[in-house]
Design a protein around this motif. Structure first.
Motif, PDB file in Angstrom:
ATOM      1  N   SER A 183      -6.053   4.425   0.685  1.00  0.00           N
ATOM      2  CA  SER A 183      -6.780   4.504   1.903  1.00  0.00           C
ATOM      3  C   SER A 183      -8.108   3.468   1.292  1.00  0.00           C
ATOM      4  O   SER A 183      -8.400   3.040   2.397  1.00  0.00           O
ATOM      5  CB  SER A 183      -7.671   5.775   1.527  1.00  0.00           C
ATOM      6  N   LYS A 184      -8.551   3.319   0.107  1.00  0.00           N
ATOM      7  CA  LYS A 184      -9.434   2.285  -0.228  1.00  0.00           C
ATOM      8  C   LYS A 184      -9.058   0.972  -0.070  1.00  0.00           C
ATOM      9  O   LYS A 184      -9.943   0.183   0.591  1.00  0.00           O
ATOM     10  CB  LYS A 184      -9.823   2.497  -1.742  1.00  0.00           C
ATOM     11  N   ALA A 185      -7.665   0.487  -0.170  1.00  0.00           N
ATOM     12  CA  ALA A 185      -7.238  -0.658   0.060  1.00  0.00           C
ATOM     13  C   ALA A 185      -7.040  -0.965   1.449  1.00  0.00           C
ATOM     14  O   ALA A 185      -7.550  -2.193   1.831  1.00  0.00           O
ATOM     15  CB  ALA A 185      -5.508  -0.587  -0.505  1.00  0.00           C
ATOM     16  N   LEU A 186      -6.756   0.036   2.441  1.00  0.00           N
ATOM     17  CA  LEU A 186      -6.757  -0.295   3.742  1.00  0.00           C
ATOM     18  C   LEU A 186      -8.018  -0.222   4.618  1.00  0.00           C
ATOM     19  O   LEU A 186      -8.132  -1.111   5.422  1.00  0.00           O
ATOM     20  CB  LEU A 186      -5.791   0.939   4.657  1.00  0.00           C
ATOM     21  N   SER A 187      -8.837   0.561   3.950  1.00  0.00           N
ATOM     22  CA  SER A 187     -10.322   0.354   4.288  1.00  0.00           C
ATOM     23  C   SER A 187     -10.991  -0.998   4.454  1.00  0.00           C
ATOM     24  O   SER A 187     -11.529  -1.510   5.232  1.00  0.00           O
ATOM     25  CB  SER A 187     -11.175   1.290   3.702  1.00  0.00           C
ATOM     26  N   GLU A 190      -5.846   8.132  -2.398  1.00  0.00           N
ATOM     27  CA  GLU A 190      -7.122   7.575  -2.486  1.00  0.00           C
ATOM     28  C   GLU A 190      -7.145   6.082  -2.633  1.00  0.00           C
ATOM     29  O   GLU A 190      -7.886   5.188  -2.038  1.00  0.00           O
ATOM     30  CB  GLU A 190      -7.838   8.147  -3.782  1.00  0.00           C
ATOM     31  N   SER A 191      -6.331   5.512  -3.507  1.00  0.00           N
ATOM     32  CA  SER A 191      -6.083   3.988  -3.709  1.00  0.00           C
ATOM     33  C   SER A 191      -5.685   3.156  -2.414  1.00  0.00           C
ATOM     34  O   SER A 191      -6.158   2.347  -2.156  1.00  0.00           O
ATOM     35  CB  SER A 191      -4.962   3.808  -4.696  1.00  0.00           C
ATOM     36  N   VAL A 227       0.783  -1.368   0.121  1.00  0.00           N
ATOM     37  CA  VAL A 227       0.043  -0.153   0.090  1.00  0.00           C
ATOM     38  C   VAL A 227       0.892   1.367   0.064  1.00  0.00           C
ATOM     39  O   VAL A 227       0.697   2.372  -0.803  1.00  0.00           O
ATOM     40  CB  VAL A 227      -0.957  -0.106   1.346  1.00  0.00           C
ATOM     41  N   LEU A 228       2.017   1.161   0.733  1.00  0.00           N
ATOM     42  CA  LEU A 228       2.963   2.738   0.820  1.00  0.00           C
ATOM     43  C   LEU A 228       3.474   2.593  -0.568  1.00  0.00           C
ATOM     44  O   LEU A 228       3.996   3.743  -0.964  1.00  0.00           O
ATOM     45  CB  LEU A 228       4.013   2.237   1.748  1.00  0.00           C
ATOM     46  N   LYS A 229       3.605   1.695  -1.564  1.00  0.00           N
ATOM     47  CA  LYS A 229       4.207   1.957  -2.827  1.00  0.00           C
ATOM     48  C   LYS A 229       3.144   2.526  -3.517  1.00  0.00           C
ATOM     49  O   LYS A 229       3.660   2.904  -4.690  1.00  0.00           O
ATOM     50  CB  LYS A 229       4.559   0.543  -3.324  1.00  0.00           C
ATOM     51  N   LEU A 230       1.903   2.398  -3.366  1.00  0.00           N
ATOM     52  CA  LEU A 230       0.794   3.159  -4.180  1.00  0.00           C
ATOM     53  C   LEU A 230       1.046   4.780  -4.255  1.00  0.00           C
ATOM     54  O   LEU A 230       1.396   5.418  -3.333  1.00  0.00           O
ATOM     55  CB  LEU A 230      -0.418   2.787  -3.477  1.00  0.00           C
ATOM     56  N   ASN A 231       0.960   5.170  -5.573  1.00  0.00           N
ATOM     57  CA  ASN A 231       1.136   6.653  -5.546  1.00  0.00           C
ATOM     58  C   ASN A 231       0.061   7.572  -5.131  1.00  0.00           C
ATOM     59  O   ASN A 231      -0.094   8.621  -4.896  1.00  0.00           O
ATOM     60  CB  ASN A 231       1.410   7.083  -7.197  1.00  0.00           C
ATOM     61  N   SER A 232      -1.365   6.883  -5.388  1.00  0.00           N
ATOM     62  CA  SER A 232      -2.388   7.425  -5.047  1.00  0.00           C
ATOM     63  C   SER A 232      -2.852   7.310  -3.719  1.00  0.00           C
ATOM     64  O   SER A 232      -2.958   6.389  -3.242  1.00  0.00           O
ATOM     65  CB  SER A 232      -3.663   7.049  -6.072  1.00  0.00           C
TER      66      SER A 232
END
Length: 339
Positions: A261-265, A258-259, A251-256
């Protein structure tokens, strides 16, 4: 000669007396073998513990009704026929089984003073508790693997996490937990229980029962049982930590943002339940090990640990998951409003 005969008669009499006393002691020891245990309830509050029956009964009813509702929603909603929700349905079944192993007996103690429990019933309850707790831990592992593949390997998710995977993972966990927990009640049942049969508890906990044994190898067997339990639960916790560490790294590698946050939710509700489940287990183990007797706090924690997660799991998932909320509103014939 007369004196020698008198001495011989005295020696024979002493031998007969010793044999009789030994036989008597053996018969007494067999007579003192207890045939049942007495569950006294919550230590230190026996005079007013019946007042706890109402919140415990409500907690039990909440656990049953909430998990039945989750199963109905998953069954009725076609959009929820996915591996993630299948695991949630299996967790709901486990969450109904775990409190059912203890709550009826606890309520019988509090309402009807039915404190006696036979040896077979006690050791069966001990086995069921350990089996269901281990099964819940195993399902948490399966759900963690599901989230890892969904977030870290999204393109391969449909080919890896299939209906067949759910069935195989569930059968593996069921076999693993049903077989590996057998030694716990077996070792407890092999001990000698001579005179003490009153347990300062409202369920047949392993440490509460084995503390009454009068044999000499209780320390060795207690250590073995604790190692067995911690190996089982520790391996599950290690896999869960590894899965979420890899998820966090991905998740930390994601640039967005929003993406991310959605993944962690999608993992938030799972993490809340895991944190509560394992934290209480660790606290119970520490309090039992630190105390020479069984005080009120670890007993109360032990009971609540078998009841609260079962009621909490479906509520947290329903609040955090949009699809489950939508299914709940449809089932209750209410208008669904939410993002």
């Amino acid at each position: 000669m007369v004196q020698e005969c008198q001495v011989c008669f005295q020696v024979k009499a002493m031998c007969l007396d010793s044999v009789k006393s030994q036989d008597l002691s053996n018969s007494n020891s067999s007579e003192f073998q207890v045939s049942e245990f007495i569950l006294l309830g919550f230590p230190g509050i026996h005079s007013w513990q019946h007042w706890l029956s109402l919140p415990l009964a409500l907690l039990y009813l909440l656990a049953l009704s909430a998990n039945i509702l989750i199963l109905i929603i998953i069954n009725k909603e076609a959009t929820l026929h996915q591996p993630m929700y299948y695991f949630l349905g299996i967790l709901a079944v486990v969450d109904m089984g775990l409190p059912t192993t203890i709550m009826p007996k606890i309520l019988a103690i509090l309402w009807f003073n039915s404190k006696a429990i036979s040896f077979p019933q006690c050791f069966i309850q001990m086995y069921a508790i350990h089996c269901f707790v281990a099964m819940e831990s195993g399902i948490f592992v399966c759900m963690a693997i599901d989230r890892y593949v969904a977030i870290c390997r999204p393109l391969r998710y449909p080919s890896i996490i299939t209906g067949s995977f759910v069935v195989k993972a569930t059968l593996f966990m069921a076999l693993r937990n049903s077989l590996t927990t057998i030694p716990i009640p077996v070792f407890a049942a092999q001990r000698q229980y001579c005179s003490k049969n009153q347990i300062e508890h409202c369920l047949c906990s392993n440490l509460g029962v084995t503390s009454l044994s009068c044999d000499d190898d209780k320390t060795v067997k207690s250590i073995y049982q604790l190692l067995l339990a911690w190996t089982l639960m520790g391996s599950d916790l290690g896999l869960i930590i590894l899965s979420y560490a890899l998820i966090l790294q991905s998740v930390l590698k994601l640039n967005s943002a929003e993406s991310a946050s959605k993944a962690l939710s999608t993992c938030t509700s799972h993490l809340i339940l895991i944190l509560f489940f394992y934290t209480v287990i660790i606290v119970i183990s520490i309090t039992h090990s630190a105390a020479m007797t069984v005080p009120l706090i670890p007993v109360l924690l032990n009971v609540l640990h078998n009841g609260i997660p079962s009621a909490l799991n479906p509520i947290v998932y329903a609040l955090k998951n949009k699809e489950l909320r939508q299914g709940l509103y449809k089932l209750l014939k209410l208008d669904f409003k939410g993002n």
